[in-house]
Design a protein around this motif. Sequence first.
Motif, short mmCIF file in Angstrom:
data_model
loop_
_atom_site.label_atom_id
_atom_site.label_comp_id
_atom_site.label_asym_id
_atom_site.label_seq_id
_atom_site.Cartn_x
_atom_site.Cartn_y
_atom_site.Cartn_z
N SER A 182 0.84 -1.19 0.00
CA SER A 182 0.00 0.00 0.00
C SER A 182 0.88 1.25 0.00
N VAL A 183 0.57 2.19 -0.88
CA VAL A 183 1.31 3.44 -0.97
C VAL A 183 0.31 4.60 -0.95
N ASP A 184 0.82 5.79 -0.71
CA ASP A 184 -0.03 6.99 -0.62
C ASP A 184 -0.01 7.74 -1.95
N TYR A 185 -1.19 7.84 -2.57
CA TYR A 185 -1.28 8.46 -3.89
C TYR A 185 -0.76 9.90 -3.95
N PRO A 186 -0.91 10.74 -2.89
CA PRO A 186 -0.39 12.11 -3.03
C PRO A 186 1.12 12.16 -3.29
N ASP A 187 1.87 11.18 -2.78
CA ASP A 187 3.31 11.17 -3.00
C ASP A 187 3.64 11.01 -4.48
N PHE A 188 2.88 10.18 -5.18
CA PHE A 188 3.14 9.93 -6.59
C PHE A 188 2.58 11.05 -7.46
N ALA A 189 1.47 11.64 -7.03
CA ALA A 189 0.94 12.81 -7.74
C ALA A 189 1.97 13.94 -7.70
N ASP A 190 2.58 14.13 -6.55
CA ASP A 190 3.59 15.18 -6.38
C ASP A 190 4.76 14.97 -7.33
N LYS A 191 5.26 13.75 -7.43
CA LYS A 191 6.40 13.47 -8.31
C LYS A 191 6.07 13.76 -9.78
N VAL A 192 4.91 13.29 -10.21
CA VAL A 192 4.52 13.49 -11.61
C VAL A 192 4.29 14.97 -11.90
N CYS A 193 3.59 15.64 -11.00
CA CYS A 193 3.31 17.06 -11.21
C CYS A 193 4.58 17.89 -11.24
N LYS A 194 5.53 17.57 -10.39
CA LYS A 194 6.81 18.29 -10.41
C LYS A 194 7.54 18.06 -11.73
#
Length: 153
Positions: A40-52
């Motif tokens: 299980s991972v936290d989606y905001p962490d991956f959203a942040d990476k892609v958006c950056k």
Amino acid sequence: MKIAIGSDHAAYELKSFLVQYVESKGHSVIDHGPESGSLSVDYPDFADKVCKSVTDNDADYGILLCGTGIGMSIAANKHRGIRAALCLFPEMAALSRRHNHANVLVLGGRLIGSELAGWIVDAFLNSSEEGGRHQTRVDKLETDTFENRVNEP
């Protein structure tokens, strides 16, 4: 084009499919993970990476996936300069690019299959921004607040 992509654990399989799919179309991919769907991972962490990647101009566009796409949409749209669109059909993806100048496509891994996801990605990547009245509206999205325009025509 260079596409940044990321998901949570719920959409890992569809993300893995899309990495190969996008590369097969001749685009390069920055895969921000996760590396498996078993934890299980936290989606905001991956959203942040892609958006950056998108706002830093390391990628032309982003693709985010989670179970429904809703969480990723919320997380992505908190980033200044990101216009993320949750799309369930190819026409939604094309219109999100043409009318809203979306720069991040969001998909729900529990809602669509790989074939439909490919069609949606194609529609998104093959559409271009329209100017005119659409540009005026997009410009309004780039301001810090809507308070001063709520009652304006």
